[in-house]
Design an enzyme around this catalytic site. Sequence first.
Site, PDB file in Angstrom:
ATOM      1  N   LYS A 165     -25.855  89.208  -9.253  1.00  0.00           N
ATOM      2  CA  LYS A 165     -26.300  88.520  -8.045  1.00  0.00           C
ATOM      3  C   LYS A 165     -27.305  89.412  -7.319  1.00  0.00           C
ATOM      4  O   LYS A 165     -27.315  90.609  -7.609  1.00  0.00           O
ATOM      5  CB  LYS A 165     -25.117  88.145  -7.156  1.00  0.00           C
ATOM      6  CG  LYS A 165     -24.463  89.321  -6.436  1.00  0.00           C
ATOM      7  CD  LYS A 165     -23.393  88.869  -5.491  1.00  0.00           C
ATOM      8  CE  LYS A 165     -23.888  88.659  -4.094  1.00  0.00           C
ATOM      9  NZ  LYS A 165     -23.991  89.875  -3.281  1.00  0.00           N
ATOM     10  N   HIS A 195     -18.706  89.388  -9.075  1.00  0.00           N
ATOM     11  CA  HIS A 195     -17.653  90.387  -9.327  1.00  0.00           C
ATOM     12  C   HIS A 195     -16.311  89.986  -8.695  1.00  0.00           C
ATOM     13  O   HIS A 195     -15.275  90.538  -9.065  1.00  0.00           O
ATOM     14  CB  HIS A 195     -18.100  91.795  -8.903  1.00  0.00           C
ATOM     15  CG  HIS A 195     -17.985  92.068  -7.436  1.00  0.00           C
ATOM     16  ND1 HIS A 195     -18.971  91.760  -6.543  1.00  0.00           N
ATOM     17  CD2 HIS A 195     -16.992  92.620  -6.710  1.00  0.00           C
ATOM     18  CE1 HIS A 195     -18.590  92.111  -5.327  1.00  0.00           C
ATOM     19  NE2 HIS A 195     -17.392  92.646  -5.400  1.00  0.00           N
ATOM     20  N   LYS A 199     -11.637  90.277 -10.000  1.00  0.00           N
ATOM     21  CA  LYS A 199     -10.472  90.788  -9.260  1.00  0.00           C
ATOM     22  C   LYS A 199      -9.216  90.078  -9.746  1.00  0.00           C
ATOM     23  O   LYS A 199      -9.178  88.850  -9.812  1.00  0.00           O
ATOM     24  CB  LYS A 199     -10.663  90.542  -7.749  1.00  0.00           C
ATOM     25  CG  LYS A 199     -11.822  91.338  -7.147  1.00  0.00           C
ATOM     26  CD  LYS A 199     -11.919  91.075  -5.648  1.00  0.00           C
ATOM     27  CE  LYS A 199     -13.213  91.583  -5.041  1.00  0.00           C
ATOM     28  NZ  LYS A 199     -13.311  93.031  -4.899  1.00  0.00           N
ATOM     29  N   GLU A 233     -15.204  93.197   6.272  1.00  0.00           N
ATOM     30  CA  GLU A 233     -15.478  94.549   5.776  1.00  0.00           C
ATOM     31  C   GLU A 233     -15.574  95.504   6.961  1.00  0.00           C
ATOM     32  O   GLU A 233     -16.018  95.101   8.046  1.00  0.00           O
ATOM     33  CB  GLU A 233     -16.810  94.570   5.029  1.00  0.00           C
ATOM     34  CG  GLU A 233     -16.844  93.659   3.827  1.00  0.00           C
ATOM     35  CD  GLU A 233     -18.121  93.853   3.036  1.00  0.00           C
ATOM     36  OE1 GLU A 233     -18.132  94.697   2.143  1.00  0.00           O
ATOM     37  OE2 GLU A 233     -19.114  93.177   3.344  1.00  0.00           O
ATOM     38  N   HIS A 257     -19.336  84.758  -3.485  1.00  0.00           N
ATOM     39  CA  HIS A 257     -17.941  85.211  -3.405  1.00  0.00           C
ATOM     40  C   HIS A 257     -17.018  84.225  -2.664  1.00  0.00           C
ATOM     41  O   HIS A 257     -15.955  83.882  -3.152  1.00  0.00           O
ATOM     42  CB  HIS A 257     -17.858  86.566  -2.699  1.00  0.00           C
ATOM     43  CG  HIS A 257     -18.749  87.608  -3.309  1.00  0.00           C
ATOM     44  ND1 HIS A 257     -19.064  87.633  -4.646  1.00  0.00           N
ATOM     45  CD2 HIS A 257     -19.397  88.672  -2.769  1.00  0.00           C
ATOM     46  CE1 HIS A 257     -19.858  88.654  -4.891  1.00  0.00           C
ATOM     47  NE2 HIS A 257     -20.076  89.303  -3.771  1.00  0.00           N
TER      48      HIS A 257
HETATM   49  C1  BG6 Z   1     -21.419  92.474  -2.657  1.00  0.00           C
HETATM   50  C2  BG6 Z   1     -22.262  92.395  -1.413  1.00  0.00           C
HETATM   51  O1  BG6 Z   1     -21.740  91.424  -3.533  1.00  0.00           O
HETATM   52  O2  BG6 Z   1     -20.047  92.367  -2.292  1.00  0.00           O
HETATM   53  C3  BG6 Z   1     -21.882  93.510  -0.457  1.00  0.00           C
HETATM   54  O3  BG6 Z   1     -23.638  92.507  -1.762  1.00  0.00           O
HETATM   55  C4  BG6 Z   1     -20.409  93.465  -0.148  1.00  0.00           C
HETATM   56  O4  BG6 Z   1     -22.641  93.435   0.751  1.00  0.00           O
HETATM   57  C5  BG6 Z   1     -19.594  93.408  -1.449  1.00  0.00           C
HETATM   58  O5  BG6 Z   1     -20.078  94.647   0.570  1.00  0.00           O
HETATM   59  C6  BG6 Z   1     -18.133  93.154  -1.153  1.00  0.00           C
HETATM   60  O6  BG6 Z   1     -17.401  93.331  -2.327  1.00  0.00           O
HETATM   61  P1  BG6 Z   1     -15.885  93.803  -2.281  1.00  0.00           P
HETATM   62  O7  BG6 Z   1     -15.459  93.782  -3.710  1.00  0.00           O
HETATM   63  O8  BG6 Z   1     -15.876  95.168  -1.657  1.00  0.00           O
HETATM   64  O9  BG6 Z   1     -15.176  92.797  -1.433  1.00  0.00           O
END
Ligand code: BG6
Length: 506
Positions: A165, A195, A199, A233, A257
């Site tokens: 992505k 990704h 998970k 986050e 996501h």
């Molecule tokens: C990424 C985004 O795809 O996913 C980031 O570009 C974000 O900005 C991240 O921090 C979050 O992934 P995870 O696995 O930490 O929830």
Amino acid sequence: MTAPGKGRTPEPAPPTTLFLFGAHGDLVKRLLMPALYNLSRDGLLGEGLRIVGVDHNPISDADFALKLENFIRNEAASKVGNGQDSLDPQLWAALAKGISYVRGDFLDEQTYRDLAAKIAANGTANAVFYLATAPRFFTEVVTRLGAAGLLEESAEGFRRVVIEKPFGSDLQTAEALNACLLKVMTEKQIYRIDHYLGKETVQNILVSRFSNSLFEAFWNNHYIDHVQITAAETVGVETRGSFYEHTGALRDMVPNHLFQLLAMVAMEPPAAFGADAVRGEKAKVVGAIRPWSVEQARANSVRGQYAAGKRDGQPLAGYREEPNVAPDSTTETFVALKVMIDNWRWVGVPFYLRTGKRMSVRDTEIVICFKPAPYAQFRDTEVDELQPTYLRIQIQPNEGMWFDLLAKRPGPELEMANIELGFAYKDFFTMQPSTGYETLIYDCLTGDQTLFQRADNIENGWRAVQPFLDAWKQDASVQAYAAGTDGPAAGDELLARDGRVWHRLG
Ligand code: BG6
């Protein structure tokens, strides 16, 4: 994703040349190589895997392998190994034997001739081209791979392309990218990565929903009042200011996501756990998200941006003070949305989505809020109101599922209390260190597309998001929130006007 219930041990991946475009980038060092190491720890790579870094800086094969090794030892040690030791020297040596490097410009045809020579020398026609590059190279690389004949499959070997992505920046660019990919290869050869699907907890939504008949009994608009999906986050934009400035929280997190989480929760049962069935159901449910008009999109969305704040007494900079961010930037670092799914199961059930950087805690969770029970029986008791009950699925950091239900508090009076029935992953399973990319890489090497996005899935996601982008083109104002808090007040008002509140994070 190996289909559940068959009890079989996964086979090692077949001999393959795995080209990593963007070999000096963060993704390769931080996630892909550690994931490959973990796959070899678990005996899932087989003897014949060759890893070839491709990038423009000159470096020898041995130095490239050494650079990766040093990085993993020093920076990614917590993601690899067995929890006590990070890199096992023997295991790493076996993997490193298969690592080499091709120096080449992604736009130069000579690079692709060099890749062809590598494949010929490796003794297997199977090849995977992993585009861990900036998105502007996706079409450039894929077109050149096609022109060089490197995407032609034969009885001797497969050819696959992995695309990271962001997949486009709106509906039009996503459609154009899909069209470009499909000109030089078939859908079966394309692995669009998200990704979140790597998970365990995300994969578990599907497995738990469809293996416990209990869930199906209440998983609909008769019993569910609304659904909340949050990815909060604590990190800020860090060193990614120039990328984030023209991306923002909506594009960065929602069509990919958050919609993956929504699809896992809302999809109909697939006929099988195979790629076609699962991806078909996901595309259908994302396609059923109601297309808001621009006015509706504006009314059903909130854009926020973190201002300076504090966490644990420590000052946190505001977004506009971050490196490579304009001092008058209106890029959103927080977004809250309400979407409706127009199908029989979900009609009338709002899905509230929110994500933000620099929030109070790190918490990715799905909260399924149940309709209140009828109050009649409690009229003549001490109980004034029945608290809402819900199922919380926490994706990270404390992975698990919890029902929040009501019970009678012991004593002569009829008093109610909220109680929790729960399952935490750590209490039941030993989790090996991992990056989250292991399953995705293994699935790509073994040809299982279940956890990868199909073209229609991606386009349906952008179609649902496009009205918000259009609305914000006309009015790009952002609401400030202090770093270390849970977003602007308008994010709470989005639910309050429907008589609801966000589940408390953490
Ligand atoms: C990424 C985004 O795809 O996913 C980031 O570009 C974000 O900005 C991240 O921090 C979050 O992934 P995870 O696995 O930490 O929830």
